[in-house]
Design an enzyme around this catalytic site. Sequence first.
Site, PDB file in Angstrom:
ATOM      1  CG  HIS A 159     -55.202 -20.437 -76.537  1.00  0.00           C
ATOM      2  ND1 HIS A 159     -54.198 -20.045 -77.392  1.00  0.00           N
ATOM      3  CD2 HIS A 159     -54.578 -20.943 -75.437  1.00  0.00           C
ATOM      4  CE1 HIS A 159     -53.026 -20.302 -76.844  1.00  0.00           C
ATOM      5  NE2 HIS A 159     -53.220 -20.846 -75.657  1.00  0.00           N
ATOM      6  CG  HIS A 197     -49.122 -21.816 -75.299  1.00  0.00           C
ATOM      7  ND1 HIS A 197     -49.100 -21.999 -73.928  1.00  0.00           N
ATOM      8  CD2 HIS A 197     -48.649 -22.959 -75.846  1.00  0.00           C
ATOM      9  CE1 HIS A 197     -48.626 -23.207 -73.654  1.00  0.00           C
ATOM     10  NE2 HIS A 197     -48.342 -23.812 -74.797  1.00  0.00           N
TER      11      HIS A 197
END
Length: 341
Positions: A159, A197
């Site tokens: 991320h 994710h």
Amino acid sequence: MRVFYSEDHKLRDARTELHGGELVAPFEAPFRAEWILAAVKEAGFSDVVAPGRHGMETALKLHAADYLEFLETAWDRWVADGYRGEAIPACFPARRMRQHPPKDIDGALGYYAFAAETAITDGTFAAARAAMDCALSAAEHVAAGNPAAFALCRPPGHHAAIDLFGGYSFINNAACAAQRLRDLGATKVAVLDVDFHHGNGTQDIFYERGDVFFASLHGDPADAFPHFLGFADEEGAGVGRGSTKNYPLPRGTTFETWSAAMDDALSRIADFGAEALVLSLGVDTFERDPISFFKLKSEDYLRMGERLKSMGLPTVVCMEGGYGVPEIGLNVANVLMGIAR
Ligand code: OKP
Ligand code: ZN
């Protein structure tokens, strides 16, 4: 397959994560790496070594210099301001606001964050650096002619964007591995992100580059973190147009659906002409993961690894997510066994 593991991951041990309006014990905690390490040793991966210490040169090719400087100094700045809790961003440069880093630490935290669940704490930067070292050493090991290596990175990194932290990520370990493979001679590298994710940080870093293909299979951002990136129409820009590919998948996705998407990703990676592969390995696709909504089973991870092995590409595996349940260790070991076989 050699495993790169640093005890320094333990320096990342936050007390708090903002979750459901409460400050809870973080899902991303030291036990994860310990469980994974124990399981991979149990599965016969006994070549476990500490990574070499690296400078920031590779990270500086991917992240903004001011961002890395912020990560290194944020905790001390926070403490110097007299705060007693953990450093949690709370005010963001949202739509129509000015995009520049303020002088004060509260402002800087918001400027360099895209989410508020991830607190910066004492030791966070040191642990993130050690995770980066694992990824870089694994890439060097593979560039030296070994077929595969496992970087047991913690904290995760996918991320972490050019100049943003969040989603438990600070330095993008997988991007560092890909860059290191490039710098050591691979002309084209692919990053396949199988964490539940979307790897928004990795996508951001390589979005306008034609030398690194990025593919991600993940919970549809319409329903899942990171909410604002990872849609199917994002395909890269400039010379990077066509070198990003996203597979947003619905709630309840099983391995049958998931592996069909992976096959498509792998055929695109082959067509791209990748000479090496970086796997962003999250096992939060598991059916009992506490924060995700796919339905993969432990035996599916062995199939996943075997399919990756069939690509015949030198492979650097970087640990990303996977939470809460003891099976995270077995699931990681299964992927590695499939790749190593
Ligand atoms: C990191 B990795 C919980 C919402 C999700 C952040 C998830 C970060 C996942 N309240 N919060 O990709 O596994
Ligand atoms: Zn994840």
